[in-house]
Design an enzyme around this catalytic site. Sequence first.
Site, PDB file in Angstrom:
ATOM      1  N   SER A 143       0.853  -1.186   0.000  1.00  0.00           N
ATOM      2  CA  SER A 143       0.000   0.000   0.000  1.00  0.00           C
ATOM      3  C   SER A 143       0.885   1.231   0.000  1.00  0.00           C
ATOM      4  O   SER A 143       2.061   1.161   0.403  1.00  0.00           O
ATOM      5  CB  SER A 143      -0.869   0.007   1.267  1.00  0.00           C
ATOM      6  OG  SER A 143      -1.543   1.245   1.400  1.00  0.00           O
ATOM      7  N   TYR A 156      -3.127  -0.248  10.510  1.00  0.00           N
ATOM      8  CA  TYR A 156      -3.046  -0.610   9.083  1.00  0.00           C
ATOM      9  C   TYR A 156      -1.651  -0.347   8.524  1.00  0.00           C
ATOM     10  O   TYR A 156      -1.050  -1.203   7.871  1.00  0.00           O
ATOM     11  CB  TYR A 156      -4.102   0.191   8.305  1.00  0.00           C
ATOM     12  CG  TYR A 156      -4.142  -0.111   6.827  1.00  0.00           C
ATOM     13  CD1 TYR A 156      -4.741  -1.268   6.344  1.00  0.00           C
ATOM     14  CD2 TYR A 156      -3.590   0.764   5.896  1.00  0.00           C
ATOM     15  CE1 TYR A 156      -4.783  -1.547   4.982  1.00  0.00           C
ATOM     16  CE2 TYR A 156      -3.623   0.500   4.545  1.00  0.00           C
ATOM     17  CZ  TYR A 156      -4.220  -0.655   4.085  1.00  0.00           C
ATOM     18  OH  TYR A 156      -4.255  -0.927   2.735  1.00  0.00           O
TER      19      TYR A 156
END
Length: 289
Positions: A143, A156
């Site tokens: 990501s 996250y």
Amino acid sequence: MTGGRFEGRVAVVTGAGNGLGRGSALRLSQEGARVVAVDIDEAAARRTAAELPGEAVAVAADVADEEATARWDAAAVAAFGRVDLYHLNAGIFGTFAPLPELTVEEFDRVQAVNVRGQFLGLRAAFRRFRAQGGGGAIVLTASIASLTGSADLLAYQTSKHATLGLLRGAALYGGPIGVRVNAVAPGIVPTDLFAAAAGTVGGKNDMERRASTTPLRRAGTPADIAAVTAFLLSEDAAYITGQVVSADGGASVVNTVRPSGGAGAWPTHELDEALYGTAVPAGGDGGIG
Ligand SMILES: NC(=O)c1ccc[n+]([C@@H]2O[C@H](COP(=O)([O-])OP(=O)(O)OC[C@H]3O[C@@H](n4cnc5c(N)ncnc54)[C@H](O)[C@@H]3O)[C@@H](O)[C@H]2O)c1
């Protein structure tokens, strides 16, 4: 799109029921792969498997679960006899809870799915390659949060930074035995990832608006990410391993302290209010605790 880069190959895609995994399964299938669509949501996995142009099976499994990993591996071999390619993609974002409010349970669940899940997938892949006497290729979904930080995504981004550790260790282990491991790092792709926080600043509903501040001035699509994943899994990437390839419209290279870098384009008081309960005055004098 037609073509045969993956003719005769078997590909496992985790999180294949929706979003990026679904896009990846579609692209790999269009290019000839037989696909094993793994998802914790059985109906979604079945839906994806049914819509693919080529042969496919659906497996309901939680990637964080060791026994379930053995189950999807066995199901893949039962269906197609071998596995050549893996897109270890399933992930969750957890919560935007401010740091003092983040619970151990929320933190641990995100690491379990995103980190343990990719570890279990990598281990299953290397065991499978060893058992069948031959290598293959693996892509992890990283990501932009593997490369940068946000105040409201602690669990996250911790997990996505860990993806880079898994990536590098697995690539170095795999290199000498002919296994390539790479990662794709998406920026903003409107999927259901942030659906649980749809109306929250930074959630699903403002993804298009945030994406409009990126250099390419648009959100990504699952097909954009699938194209990179397919490239990394293909022989076109035969000399690439251990790399994280950003597919983020240029977002990760923006200098945010330049006016052209989006500084001031987002009203910070909205985020401040979510995180601290009040707007932080310019200069951040630390008066909020
Ligand atoms: N969408 C984005 O903007 C974006 C950006 C960067 C990275 N990513 C990453 O892309 C990956 C896919 O996300 P997405 O945007 O497609 O989200 P999504 O929510 O649309 O799809 C994720 C899929 O994974 C499945 N899943 C969730 N937990 C699982 C588990 N424990 N076991 C098996 N399957 C599980 C879900 O059921 C769902 O079908 C994630 O790793 C995410 O972190 C997404």
